[in-house]
Design a protein around this motif. Structure first.
Motif, PDB file in Angstrom:
ATOM      1  N   LYS A 228       0.846  -1.203   0.000  1.00  0.00           N
ATOM      2  CA  LYS A 228       0.000   0.000   0.000  1.00  0.00           C
ATOM      3  C   LYS A 228       0.883   1.257   0.000  1.00  0.00           C
ATOM      4  CE  LYS A 228      -1.999  -1.992   3.450  1.00  0.00           C
ATOM      5  NZ  LYS A 228      -2.647  -2.138   4.748  1.00  0.00           N
ATOM      6  N   ALA A 229       1.909   1.204  -0.825  1.00  0.00           N
ATOM      7  CA  ALA A 229       2.936   2.247  -0.822  1.00  0.00           C
ATOM      8  C   ALA A 229       2.401   3.612  -1.222  1.00  0.00           C
ATOM      9  CB  ALA A 229       4.062   1.849  -1.765  1.00  0.00           C
ATOM     10  N   ALA A 230       1.459   3.628  -2.133  1.00  0.00           N
ATOM     11  CA  ALA A 230       1.065   4.879  -2.778  1.00  0.00           C
ATOM     12  C   ALA A 230       0.595   5.953  -1.801  1.00  0.00           C
ATOM     13  CB  ALA A 230      -0.019   4.598  -3.813  1.00  0.00           C
ATOM     14  N   GLN A 231       0.012   5.527  -0.646  1.00  0.00           N
ATOM     15  CA  GLN A 231      -0.461   6.548   0.300  1.00  0.00           C
ATOM     16  C   GLN A 231       0.693   7.251   1.003  1.00  0.00           C
ATOM     17  OE1 GLN A 231      -1.681   3.336   2.184  1.00  0.00           O
ATOM     18  NE2 GLN A 231      -3.541   2.959   1.003  1.00  0.00           N
ATOM     19  N   LEU A 232       1.854   6.623   1.050  1.00  0.00           N
ATOM     20  CA  LEU A 232       2.966   7.213   1.796  1.00  0.00           C
ATOM     21  C   LEU A 232       3.568   8.394   1.034  1.00  0.00           C
ATOM     22  CD1 LEU A 232       4.914   4.103   3.164  1.00  0.00           C
ATOM     23  CD2 LEU A 232       3.105   5.446   4.259  1.00  0.00           C
TER      24      LEU A 232
ATOM     25  N   GLY B   6       5.013   9.472  -2.990  1.00  0.00           N
ATOM     26  CA  GLY B   6       4.170  10.415  -3.723  1.00  0.00           C
ATOM     27  C   GLY B   6       2.811  10.711  -3.108  1.00  0.00           C
ATOM     28  N   GLY B   7       2.476  10.066  -2.000  1.00  0.00           N
ATOM     29  CA  GLY B   7       1.196  10.319  -1.334  1.00  0.00           C
ATOM     30  C   GLY B   7       1.201  11.642  -0.567  1.00  0.00           C
ATOM     31  N   THR B   8       0.066  11.967   0.050  1.00  0.00           N
ATOM     32  CA  THR B   8      -0.060  13.216   0.808  1.00  0.00           C
ATOM     33  C   THR B   8       0.535  13.029   2.203  1.00  0.00           C
ATOM     34  OG1 THR B   8      -2.134  13.554  -0.346  1.00  0.00           O
ATOM     35  CG2 THR B   8      -1.711  14.997   1.524  1.00  0.00           C
ATOM     36  N   PRO B   9       1.465  13.916   2.620  1.00  0.00           N
ATOM     37  CA  PRO B   9       2.071  13.753   3.952  1.00  0.00           C
ATOM     38  C   PRO B   9       1.082  14.084   5.075  1.00  0.00           C
ATOM     39  CG  PRO B   9       2.852  15.775   2.926  1.00  0.00           C
ATOM     40  CD  PRO B   9       2.015  15.078   1.893  1.00  0.00           C
ATOM     41  N   VAL B  10       1.333  13.534   6.253  1.00  0.00           N
ATOM     42  CA  VAL B  10       0.506  13.821   7.424  1.00  0.00           C
ATOM     43  C   VAL B  10       0.554  15.316   7.737  1.00  0.00           C
ATOM     44  CG1 VAL B  10       0.319  13.456   9.926  1.00  0.00           C
ATOM     45  CG2 VAL B  10       0.648  11.498   8.399  1.00  0.00           C
ATOM     46  N   ARG B  11       1.736  15.936   7.596  1.00  0.00           N
ATOM     47  CA  ARG B  11       1.822  17.387   7.745  1.00  0.00           C
ATOM     48  C   ARG B  11       2.801  17.978   6.735  1.00  0.00           C
ATOM     49  NH1 ARG B  11       2.848  18.843  13.559  1.00  0.00           N
ATOM     50  NH2 ARG B  11       3.907  20.691  12.765  1.00  0.00           N
ATOM     51  N   ARG B  12       2.546  19.247   6.358  1.00  0.00           N
ATOM     52  CA  ARG B  12       3.354  19.891   5.311  1.00  0.00           C
ATOM     53  C   ARG B  12       4.653  20.432   5.909  1.00  0.00           C
ATOM     54  NH1 ARG B  12       1.800  18.976   0.588  1.00  0.00           N
ATOM     55  NH2 ARG B  12      -0.402  18.442   0.471  1.00  0.00           N
ATOM     56  N   ASP B  13       4.555  21.092   7.098  1.00  0.00           N
ATOM     57  CA  ASP B  13       5.760  21.626   7.735  1.00  0.00           C
ATOM     58  C   ASP B  13       6.377  20.516   8.580  1.00  0.00           C
ATOM     59  OD1 ASP B  13       3.482  21.617   9.451  1.00  0.00           O
ATOM     60  OD2 ASP B  13       4.632  22.758  10.923  1.00  0.00           O
ATOM     61  N   ARG B  14       7.703  20.457   8.641  1.00  0.00           N
ATOM     62  CA  ARG B  14       8.305  19.377   9.427  1.00  0.00           C
ATOM     63  C   ARG B  14       8.346  19.712  10.911  1.00  0.00           C
ATOM     64  NH1 ARG B  14      13.913  17.076   7.758  1.00  0.00           N
ATOM     65  NH2 ARG B  14      12.648  16.247   6.069  1.00  0.00           N
ATOM     66  N   LEU B  15       7.767  18.828  11.712  1.00  0.00           N
ATOM     67  CA  LEU B  15       7.829  18.946  13.168  1.00  0.00           C
ATOM     68  C   LEU B  15       9.249  18.577  13.596  1.00  0.00           C
ATOM     69  CD1 LEU B  15       6.186  19.202  15.869  1.00  0.00           C
ATOM     70  CD2 LEU B  15       5.848  16.725  15.730  1.00  0.00           C
ATOM     71  N   PRO B  16       9.977  19.489  14.303  1.00  0.00           N
ATOM     72  CA  PRO B  16      11.346  19.131  14.694  1.00  0.00           C
ATOM     73  C   PRO B  16      11.341  18.122  15.846  1.00  0.00           C
ATOM     74  CG  PRO B  16      10.785  21.278  15.598  1.00  0.00           C
ATOM     75  CD  PRO B  16       9.598  20.835  14.785  1.00  0.00           C
ATOM     76  N   TYR B  17      12.492  17.463  16.096  1.00  0.00           N
ATOM     77  CA  TYR B  17      12.525  16.482  17.202  1.00  0.00           C
ATOM     78  C   TYR B  17      12.689  17.185  18.538  1.00  0.00           C
ATOM     79  CZ  TYR B  17      17.498  16.445  18.462  1.00  0.00           C
ATOM     80  OH  TYR B  17      18.736  16.787  18.949  1.00  0.00           O
ATOM     81  N   GLY B  18      13.220  18.405  18.505  1.00  0.00           N
ATOM     82  CA  GLY B  18      13.366  19.172  19.736  1.00  0.00           C
ATOM     83  C   GLY B  18      13.336  20.652  19.398  1.00  0.00           C
TER      84      GLY B  18
ATOM     85  N   ASP C  72       0.380  18.161  17.300  1.00  0.00           N
ATOM     86  CA  ASP C  72       1.712  17.676  16.882  1.00  0.00           C
ATOM     87  C   ASP C  72       1.877  16.214  17.285  1.00  0.00           C
ATOM     88  OD1 ASP C  72       2.402  20.237  15.983  1.00  0.00           O
ATOM     89  OD2 ASP C  72       3.360  20.781  17.880  1.00  0.00           O
ATOM     90  N   LEU C  73       1.511  15.931  18.540  1.00  0.00           N
ATOM     91  CA  LEU C  73       1.673  14.580  19.079  1.00  0.00           C
ATOM     92  C   LEU C  73       0.805  13.586  18.296  1.00  0.00           C
ATOM     93  CD1 LEU C  73       2.307  13.972  22.695  1.00  0.00           C
ATOM     94  CD2 LEU C  73       0.645  12.473  21.679  1.00  0.00           C
ATOM     95  N   ALA C  74      -0.426  13.988  18.024  1.00  0.00           N
ATOM     96  CA  ALA C  74      -1.335  13.119  17.260  1.00  0.00           C
ATOM     97  C   ALA C  74      -0.768  12.866  15.858  1.00  0.00           C
ATOM     98  CB  ALA C  74      -2.718  13.753  17.185  1.00  0.00           C
ATOM     99  N   ASP C  75      -0.128  13.887  15.272  1.00  0.00           N
ATOM    100  CA  ASP C  75       0.478  13.715  13.940  1.00  0.00           C
ATOM    101  C   ASP C  75       1.580  12.650  13.958  1.00  0.00           C
ATOM    102  OD1 ASP C  75      -1.133  15.637  12.822  1.00  0.00           O
ATOM    103  OD2 ASP C  75       0.387  17.226  12.830  1.00  0.00           O
ATOM    104  N   VAL C  76       2.389  12.659  15.030  1.00  0.00           N
ATOM    105  CA  VAL C  76       3.477  11.670  15.119  1.00  0.00           C
ATOM    106  C   VAL C  76       2.882  10.266  15.195  1.00  0.00           C
ATOM    107  CG1 VAL C  76       5.465  10.847  16.452  1.00  0.00           C
ATOM    108  CG2 VAL C  76       5.005  13.314  16.310  1.00  0.00           C
ATOM    109  N   VAL C  77       1.894  10.109  16.076  1.00  0.00           N
ATOM    110  CA  VAL C  77       1.282   8.785  16.258  1.00  0.00           C
ATOM    111  C   VAL C  77       0.619   8.337  14.956  1.00  0.00           C
ATOM    112  CG1 VAL C  77      -0.494   7.515  17.537  1.00  0.00           C
ATOM    113  CG2 VAL C  77       1.007   9.132  18.737  1.00  0.00           C
ATOM    114  N   GLU C  78      -0.070   9.289  14.297  1.00  0.00           N
ATOM    115  CA  GLU C  78      -0.742   8.944  13.036  1.00  0.00           C
ATOM    116  C   GLU C  78       0.274   8.523  11.970  1.00  0.00           C
ATOM    117  OE1 GLU C  78      -3.285  12.050  11.392  1.00  0.00           O
ATOM    118  OE2 GLU C  78      -3.192  11.099   9.403  1.00  0.00           O
ATOM    119  N   ALA C  79       1.373   9.288  11.877  1.00  0.00           N
ATOM    120  CA  ALA C  79       2.374   9.010  10.836  1.00  0.00           C
ATOM    121  C   ALA C  79       3.040   7.653  11.070  1.00  0.00           C
ATOM    122  CB  ALA C  79       3.421  10.123  10.806  1.00  0.00           C
ATOM    123  N   VAL C  80       3.352   7.343  12.330  1.00  0.00           N
ATOM    124  CA  VAL C  80       3.977   6.044  12.628  1.00  0.00           C
ATOM    125  C   VAL C  80       3.003   4.928  12.245  1.00  0.00           C
ATOM    126  CG1 VAL C  80       4.786   4.514  14.485  1.00  0.00           C
ATOM    127  CG2 VAL C  80       5.505   6.916  14.451  1.00  0.00           C
TER     128      VAL C  80
END
Ligand code: PLP
Length: 404
Positions: free
Chosen positions: A6-10, A14-26, A388-396
């Motif tokens: 199911k690669a295409a969603q990632l 080429g799929g749509t990212p969970v978020r457009r701006d990158r959440l930093p790790y710190g 932000d936290l929900a985005d991380v969990v969703e992306a994983v």
């Protein structure tokens, strides 16, 4: 790179990212009160070597539960000062964990010592006291233990491990750069080892831009570290001015590792918000742990009993063999989903400099090397939002689901 069904969603494919701006790790956090404190310092008579140094040191010592604190201009300088104060020199071995930022070992090399890498516990990734016992010799001059991710090491077990009948006691340095605000059996990080080193870099719990602190209960060690941060000059300018004297003497080789009053003003102001920041980090960690409790591929680090974790990092070990994914792919896929994951750390003994200088090689610390293939640091910082936290969990979840 393995191609999931199911690669295409990632976003990776080429799929749509969970978020457009990158959440930093710190990320650091600067308040208006911080800015005002720095502005006051800038308008004062002292930009460096003034009264805010001692004020910051006293406030920091209190938080760290230590009788004395010495402010320096980086966490690396803090480690260097510790290794110097313990008298490490050529021919001396210093036992250190490989699962750390290279500065922990570099500080040993600065003084001509030989780093001896002792492997970690596979579940906590803290230096293993049994491995310390195995690597202790008559040449062992000190141990540098890393409070990895923000959890204090078992210092009682490390002390016992380094004990040899008839031999002098081996002092322990805590690289507590991850652990400001942590506790073990109620005792704060900063009071658990002979010397503890902290960093005030922006990704750490509080910041002065760049900066560091060493804490100790030993007045002689504190005095040596104060001299060391100021070129090895044995009297300070306040004493000289009180005695109307121009005389100063270089007693031993030191460095200019001084922190400025401007930075101490920021540090003092930041320190007042430490408890709420640690509490927020713990909330985020608890939410991650709940979210991943039912995800077999994501295994958070084990916790030691009766510790308060400072959660500088939230590190998980990715167990991906069963789903045809690997850590490199998970890392790349999460970055493309807008999640700023990271890897802490490349085991120090695998860096080219260490291989060349100390003849280290893969196989020296197999557990740290195996963990390095699995670890991933998820974003964690106090101003992270629930979204932000929900985005991380969703992306994983999204990436793992694509491979399952
Ligand atoms: C940040 C850090 C250091 C170095 O601190 P600097 O302030 O960047 O010099 C050393 N050890 C560990 C474990 C760290 O995380």
């Amino acid at each position: 790179m393995p191609q999931p069904l199911k690669a295409a969603q990632l976003a990776l494919f080429g799929g749509t990212p969970v978020r457009r701006d990158r959440l930093p790790y710190g990320h650091h956090e600067i308040s208006d009160a911080d800015v005002d404190a720095v502005a006051r310092a800038l308008r004062s008579d002292w930009l460096t070597s003034g009264p805010l140094i001692a004020e910051f040191e006293a406030a920091f010592a209190k938080v760290a539960g230590a009788p004395d604190a010495v402010a320096v201009n980086s966490g690396t300088a803090a480690l260097h000062a510790a290794i110097f104060a313990l008298g490490v020199g050529p021919g001396d071995e210093v036992i250190v964990s490989p699962m750390t930022f290279a500065a922990s070992a570099n500080a040993i090399v600065y003084q001509g010592g030989t780093p001896v890498f002792a492997d970690v516990d596979p579940d906590t990734l803290l230096i293993d006291p049994d491995e310390v016992a195995r690597k202790t010799t008559s040449r062992t001059r000190a141990i540098v233990a890393i409070d990895y991710a923000g959890q204090p090491c078992d210092y009682a077990a490390l002390r016992a491990a380094a004990e040899r009948p008839g031999a002098p006691r081996v002092p322990i340095v805590a690289d507590a750069c991850h652990a400001l605000g942590a506790r073990d059996h109620g005792r704060p990080a900063g009071s658990l080892a002979d010397i503890s080193a902290f960093s005030l870099h922006p990704v750490k719990h509080i910041t002065t831009g760049e900066g560091g602190v060493v804490t100790t209960a030993d007045p002689a060690l504190a005095a040596r570290m104060r001299t060391f941060r100021n070129h090895g000059i044995s009297s300070d300018h306040h004493q000289r001015s009180a005695q109307a004297s121009w005389l100063y003497e270089i007693d031993e080789l030191g460095y200019n590792y001084r922190l400025t009053d401007i930075q101490c003003a920021l540090g003092l102001s930041q320190l007042t918000r430490l408890p709420e920041r640690i509490a927020r980090r713990q909330e985020i960690a608890a939410a991650y742990s709940r979210a991943f409790a039912s995800v077999p591929e994501i295994r958070p680090l084990a916790l030691r009993p009766d510790v308060v974790h400072a959660y500088h990092l939230f590190v998980v070990q990715a167990e991906l063999a069963g789903i045809g994914c690997d850590r490199q792919t998970l890392f790349a896929a999460l970055r493309r989903e807008g999640i700023g994951v990271n890897v802490h750390y490349i085991p120090v003994h695998l860096h080219p400099f260490y291989r060349r200088r100390f003849r280290t090689a893969p196989g020296l610390c197999p557990r740290a090397e195996a963990a390095y293939e699995r670890i991933l640091s998820l974003p964690i910082f106090p101003s992270m939002s629930a979204r932000d936290l929900a985005d991380v969990v969703e992306a994983v979840g999204k990436v793992l689901a694509a491979f399952r």
